[in-house]
Enzyme design. Structure first.
Site, PDB file in Angstrom:
ATOM      1  N   SER A  15      41.650  82.755  81.603  1.00 36.69           N
ATOM      2  CA  SER A  15      42.586  82.392  80.538  1.00 36.69           C
ATOM      3  C   SER A  15      42.715  83.528  79.545  1.00 36.69           C
ATOM      4  O   SER A  15      41.920  84.476  79.546  1.00 36.69           O
ATOM      5  CB  SER A  15      42.108  81.120  79.808  1.00 36.69           C
ATOM      6  OG  SER A  15      40.863  81.360  79.175  1.00 36.69           O
ATOM      7  N   ASP A  36      33.837  82.791  84.951  1.00 33.57           N
ATOM      8  CA  ASP A  36      34.356  81.897  83.922  1.00 33.57           C
ATOM      9  C   ASP A  36      33.808  80.503  84.177  1.00 33.57           C
ATOM     10  O   ASP A  36      33.341  80.200  85.289  1.00 33.57           O
ATOM     11  CB  ASP A  36      35.888  81.884  83.961  1.00 33.57           C
ATOM     12  CG  ASP A  36      36.524  81.548  82.612  1.00 33.57           C
ATOM     13  OD1 ASP A  36      36.027  80.597  81.959  1.00 33.57           O
ATOM     14  OD2 ASP A  36      37.492  82.208  82.208  1.00 33.57           O
ATOM     15  N   SER A 162      36.820  93.002  68.102  1.00 32.71           N
ATOM     16  CA  SER A 162      37.838  92.289  67.336  1.00 32.71           C
ATOM     17  C   SER A 162      38.032  93.001  66.012  1.00 32.71           C
ATOM     18  O   SER A 162      37.137  93.721  65.536  1.00 32.71           O
ATOM     19  CB  SER A 162      37.386  90.845  67.079  1.00 32.71           C
ATOM     20  OG  SER A 162      38.190  90.214  66.103  1.00 32.71           O
ATOM     21  N   TYR A 175      30.869  85.235  64.029  1.00 34.98           N
ATOM     22  CA  TYR A 175      31.858  85.915  64.875  1.00 34.98           C
ATOM     23  C   TYR A 175      31.917  87.407  64.555  1.00 34.98           C
ATOM     24  O   TYR A 175      31.905  88.253  65.459  1.00 34.98           O
ATOM     25  CB  TYR A 175      33.230  85.273  64.668  1.00 34.98           C
ATOM     26  CG  TYR A 175      34.295  85.804  65.595  1.00 34.98           C
ATOM     27  CD1 TYR A 175      34.258  85.545  66.962  1.00 34.98           C
ATOM     28  CD2 TYR A 175      35.364  86.554  65.096  1.00 34.98           C
ATOM     29  CE1 TYR A 175      35.242  86.031  67.809  1.00 34.98           C
ATOM     30  CE2 TYR A 175      36.353  87.036  65.927  1.00 34.98           C
ATOM     31  CZ  TYR A 175      36.283  86.773  67.288  1.00 34.98           C
ATOM     32  OH  TYR A 175      37.254  87.271  68.126  1.00 34.98           O
ATOM     33  N   PHE A 209      46.084  87.745  68.559  1.00 31.61           N
ATOM     34  CA  PHE A 209      46.751  87.626  69.854  1.00 31.61           C
ATOM     35  C   PHE A 209      46.935  86.161  70.225  1.00 31.61           C
ATOM     36  O   PHE A 209      46.201  85.286  69.759  1.00 31.61           O
ATOM     37  CB  PHE A 209      45.941  88.335  70.943  1.00 31.61           C
ATOM     38  CG  PHE A 209      46.310  89.778  71.125  1.00 31.61           C
ATOM     39  CD1 PHE A 209      46.959  90.223  72.263  1.00 31.61           C
ATOM     40  CD2 PHE A 209      46.011  90.705  70.138  1.00 31.61           C
ATOM     41  CE1 PHE A 209      47.310  91.550  72.423  1.00 31.61           C
ATOM     42  CE2 PHE A 209      46.352  92.039  70.278  1.00 31.61           C
ATOM     43  CZ  PHE A 209      47.007  92.464  71.429  1.00 31.61           C
ATOM     44  N   THR A 211      46.110  83.474  72.195  1.00 32.58           N
ATOM     45  CA  THR A 211      45.070  83.005  73.117  1.00 32.58           C
ATOM     46  C   THR A 211      44.738  81.572  72.760  1.00 32.58           C
ATOM     47  O   THR A 211      45.254  81.007  71.798  1.00 32.58           O
ATOM     48  CB  THR A 211      43.787  83.857  73.003  1.00 32.58           C
ATOM     49  OG1 THR A 211      43.163  83.583  71.731  1.00 32.58           O
ATOM     50  CG2 THR A 211      44.087  85.339  73.110  1.00 32.58           C
TER      51      THR A 211
END
Length: 291
Positions: A15, A36, A162, A175, A209, A211
């Site tokens: 994904s 995954d 990121s 994160y 993005f 997602t």
């Protein structure tokens, strides 16, 4: 290094950015081993050639699960005669939790609320440890490849950081920590693996993005009661709100698309001078402290 007739491992390849990477690999003659929790979509819109895909259900935070997936991939490459030539580490989760939770008005030193370390540990286990674990399990096999091209390339590692590694927002402590660490492993890897084994290491730091983390699936929920005279303004996901904030994303003023990320992955693989760096792919976004 070429993509054709080689096998690339893509964690999180079913994904989002991982799926886009899988598709561009298939379009350029590569085989893809997807690691995954869920299999890739089977609908015709993704144009997936299942004959050149190996899917292994994998929990990237588990060494045993990763070992089984890499072993499965090696067996497949022996059958296809297409060696493991890259690990693209796209698996990751986005989490949100403040370091100083809101306290009850009657809070005392004996009943304070604290940040949940279990969520912090899970974020690092998937985003950071899972990335490093996959890398260390695949690079010895890439080092056994026959050198390719005038520079003697044997493989490549691409990690996904990121913009949160640079501009973490309120609630992104875990994160940002995980993505900042992922960003920081690139140069040490490149310095060790290049001259020793002909393996390059690069990172990509995507901005906002499209997602599953930024555009969650729509849920059918009853519409909330509307106050008389109030204007309805759905808040939406953080990613969708960011895509409309021109103070954040300078140009183009939209969220990035998966194929744009995948095209950069392809360019990195094919350009031998791209090594040891992390490329921001973000439309010149600069994140505010909170959305």
């Amino acid at each position: 290094m070429q993509l054709k007739d080689r096998t690339f491992i893509v964690s999180g390849g079913s994904s989002g950015l991982g799926l886009a990477t899988t598709l561009i690999f298939l379009q350029n003659g590569a085989n893809v081993s997807i690691l995954d929790l869920n299999p890739p979509p089977s609908d015709s819109s993704t144009s997936i050639d299942s004959g050149r895909i190996l899917f292994t259900k994998t929990n990237v935070s588990s060494t045993e699960s990763l070992q089984a997936a890499v072993k499965n991939t090696l067996k497949w490459t022996q059958e296809t005669n297409k060696p493991i030539s890259g690990a693209i580490c796209c698996a990751g989760i986005g989490t949100a939790a403040v370091s100083l939770p809101r306290q009850d008005p009657s809070a005392t030193h004996d009943n304070l609320k604290y940040m949940d370390m279990a969520l912090f540990d899970r974020t690092l286990a998937i985003n950071l440890r899972g990335t490093v674990d996959l890398i260390r399990l695949t690079i010895p096999h890439m080092a056994l490849n026959e050198p390719w091209g005038p520079d003697g390339e044997r493989g490549i590692v691409i990690v996904v950081s990121s913009v949160a590694a640079y501009e973490g927002q309120v609630g992104q402590l875990a994160y940002s920590a995980s993505k900042g660490a992922v960003r920081s492993i690139v140069l040490p890897l490149a310095r060790e693996l290049g001259q020793k084994a002909g393996i390059r290491a690069m990172g990509i730091a995507p901005g906002v993005f499209q997602t599953g983390m930024t555009v969650p699936p729509k849920k059918k929920t009853p519409a909330p009661a509307k106050k008389e005279g109030a204007e309805s303004k759905p808040k939406g996901s953080a990613g969708s709100r960011a895509s409309l904030n021109t103070e954040m994303i300078q140009y183009p003023t939209r969220m990035g698309r998966g194929e744009e990320f995948a095209r950069l992955v392809k360019a990195i693989i094919e350009n031998p001078m791209l090594n040891g760096g992390v490329i921001r792919l973000d439309g010149a976004v600069r994140m505010p402290s909170r959305l």
